[in-house]
Enzyme design. Structure first.
Site, PDB file in Angstrom:
ATOM      1  N   HIS A 147      -8.117  -4.948  -0.769  1.00  0.00           N
ATOM      2  CA  HIS A 147      -6.710  -4.364  -0.459  1.00  0.00           C
ATOM      3  C   HIS A 147      -5.939  -4.888   0.939  1.00  0.00           C
ATOM      4  CE1 HIS A 147      -3.766  -1.429  -0.569  1.00  0.00           C
ATOM      5  NE2 HIS A 147      -4.018  -0.995   0.561  1.00  0.00           N
TER       6      HIS A 147
ATOM      7  N   SER B  79       0.722  -1.052  -0.076  1.00  0.00           N
ATOM      8  CA  SER B  79       0.068   0.016   0.056  1.00  0.00           C
ATOM      9  C   SER B  79       0.930   1.284   0.010  1.00  0.00           C
ATOM     10  CB  SER B  79      -1.006   0.039   1.157  1.00  0.00           C
ATOM     11  OG  SER B  79      -2.077   0.755   1.035  1.00  0.00           O
TER      12      SER B  79
ATOM     13  N   ASP C  33      -8.443  -6.552  -4.871  1.00  0.00           N
ATOM     14  CA  ASP C  33      -8.106  -5.136  -4.451  1.00  0.00           C
ATOM     15  C   ASP C  33      -8.664  -4.228  -5.432  1.00  0.00           C
ATOM     16  OD1 ASP C  33      -7.033  -2.769  -3.573  1.00  0.00           O
ATOM     17  OD2 ASP C  33      -4.949  -3.493  -3.692  1.00  0.00           O
TER      18      ASP C  33
END
Lengths: 368, 368
Positions: free
Chosen positions: A349, A150, A316
């Site tokens: 995610h 991320s 995601d």
């Protein structure tokens, strides 16, 4: 060999030089709080820097001092684990702008009062400058690898692009080379929720005991939805009711998913500073690695000789596979060795933080 | 033939009987505000009921009295248009719980004070009960069709299921037979944003001149993202800056998408009541047509003889095509005539309101 369960407070380095920022300002006496696991080799060539996500911190593989929960990547980092602390010296530093010991808006400015909104707007590259200054202080010239998911992946990419000598391998998980309009939009909702809370007081809430907890909680709730997949939410909660047999025809949390989100929002306010949330989301929205390098992403990688590994997750929708593929194409254009895998995992995610054995194998295989 | 540009205020019917609600309560002296276009045939057999979405209203094809903007489906409804007012008598009623003339939380209760949070929690079926009472008053026993997008589609499905004699054709656009966990989650964020605003005052803000405008604005911003596709946002805004050449390294709306979202939030507060937003989102979250009918969606359609048309959009991630397909399978199982098309359009969920010529053709073809 060092254990992965350190309980003393984080080490903190005060940088010997001011940090010159992308915005043109400079920060004095910057503190970088970090945790380290495993032993640094005499040649100082076995270090791995793990970079954390938006609301992450340096407590990678040791308990969080506020929540008492295990480190956020305990499943991945430790003796015999994919990021093996029997082999590697693993460092994780709190990013500047955050609130777990590194200098951020809650820190005291030279005048003795908290920076609050006087803190300069920072970028992902500024965070990386902090990391590199830490590596300098530790005498680590070249990392075995930098690894991040991320926002951590953004830092890994930025380090490779801007400090090309500092990492021999770069692993980017569930990330992107630029924030999309939709990414910015969700962050803007969160910022407006915080700023709409009268307890925010233009950021000057530190002396009042209570910050914009309701606003921060709403921001976290909105963001949290983007971390999960639609199918994952359906599997986990569906339309099941929370501790009741019938709908109440009221505004209580009738549905489990409502109760869960409220809990996520409330518990977050106990461990995170609202102003840090503003600054870090802003840094992410500003992130566009191609723009920093003449508009062409391949240019960003012109100077590095590192090998890369990109991982995305099929569920995601925050940083979908297309974003990773975009980076891979640029790395190909730059002639760099890169492996790329889209993993199947139901968690959206958040998959990079959760039990996805295939990810463990990819990480272990890439780091060697 | 009647013109589609009526400018007088909506007609309002006060129901002669109390409205008995799913929650067990009943509402007295319910007002239903509606607009009508085109001439009702002597046999009263050419009426089409168009049902509106969450923040929609009865101003289907006539200017909105607050914003002055054209009716929300002016492109679809009028003389010679797909819903042809030269042929059909087209009715659109404000749903109960809303704030454009029909009874809702801002209306005065029998004690002379606004209902506010004393207003009963209503359901989609309760809204439909209001519509059917209106049809009764107008002497319309059977609709040529009921047509609705988004929450309007839920009403159309509910009408077909619960009042099977009242519509001969049912058109459901960009909708669903039940709210998913993710749908509920986004609505819960919006409700929490409103309730977190101190100006909400537990709903009793009507006498204070100013309501929870900041909270409502955040709620609208979060919801608005779900109405657009990721690709649509990228096409429309990308990472373009708003009236500036460089990032400001501050918290102004640097990006066009931020400026756009803030405008969407602020302008919404001028035309919508925050308590209505709470009640209508709750009704949508409660909607599960299968649950209402013994847990099997096909059972919901056991009594209707209507023909159906379902339309979804390929970029709609709020109510994706799979939700429409789910309804189609149930209609097939019930042995009903149904046509189904997934249209390609870049605008996400909002496609049903925008310039999608293929939708015009489907609507016109289905209504005959």
């Amino acid at each position: 060999m060092a254990s992965a369960t350190i309980i003393e407070p984080s080490a903190v380095l005060t940088l010997p030089q001011p940090l010159v920022l992308d915005g043109g300002q400079q920060l004095e006496e910057v503190r970088i709080a970090y945790e380290a696991y495993g032993t640094l080799s005499p040649a100082k060539d076995n270090a791995i820097l793990v970079t954390h996500a938006l609301t992450g911190d340096q407590y990678l593989a040791s308990p969080h001092p506020i929540t008492g929960k295990p480190g956020w990547w305990s499943r991945m980092v430790g003796p015999g684990k994919p990021i093996d602390t029997d082999k590697f010296h693993v460092i994780c530093a709190n990013v500047i702008g955050s609130c777990m010991g590194s200098t951020g808006p809650a820190s005291l400015a030279p005048d003795g009062a908290p920076y609050a909104m006087r803190f300069p707007v920072i970028t992902i590259r500024d965070m990386v400058r902090g990391h590199v200054a830490l590596l300098d202080a530790l005498g680590i010239e070249s990392l075995h690898a930098v690894v991040g998911g991320s926002m951590g992946g953004m830092q890994a990419l930025s380090l490779a692009a801007n400090f090309p000598e500092r990492a021999r391998a770069v692993m980017v998980i569930a990330s992107t080379a630029r924030h999309s309009a939709q990414n910015i939009a969700f962050h803007e909702v969160g910022r407006q929720a915080i700023m709409a809370d009268p307890a925010w007081r233009d950021g000057d809430y530190y002396e009042h005991g209570k910050g914009p907890e309701k606003g921060l909680s709403v921001a976290r709730m909105a963001a949290h939805i983007t971390y999960l997949s639609e199918a994952g939410l359906t599997d986990k909660f569906g339309r099941r009711l929370q501790d009741r047999a019938e709908k109440t025809f009221g505004f209580d949390a009738d549905f489990q998913v409502e109760s869960y989100l409220r809990y996520q929002g409330l518990s977050f306010t106990g461990r995170f500073d609202a102003n840090s949330y503003l600054y870090i989301t802003r840094a992410m929205d500003y992130f566009d690695l191609a723009e920093e390098h003449g508009g062409l992403l391949a240019h960003a990688f012109a100077r590095t000789k590192a090998r890369f590994c990109l991982v995305s997750f099929d569920t995601d929708w925050l940083y979908p596979t297309a974003e990773s593929r975009n980076v891979v194409h640029a790395l190909n254009a730059a002639g760099l060795p890169v492996s790329f895998v889209e993993l199947s995992a139901p968690f959206g995610h958040d998959s990079f933080l959760l039990d996805v054995p295939a990810l463990d194998r990819v990480v272990e295989g890439f780091l060697g």
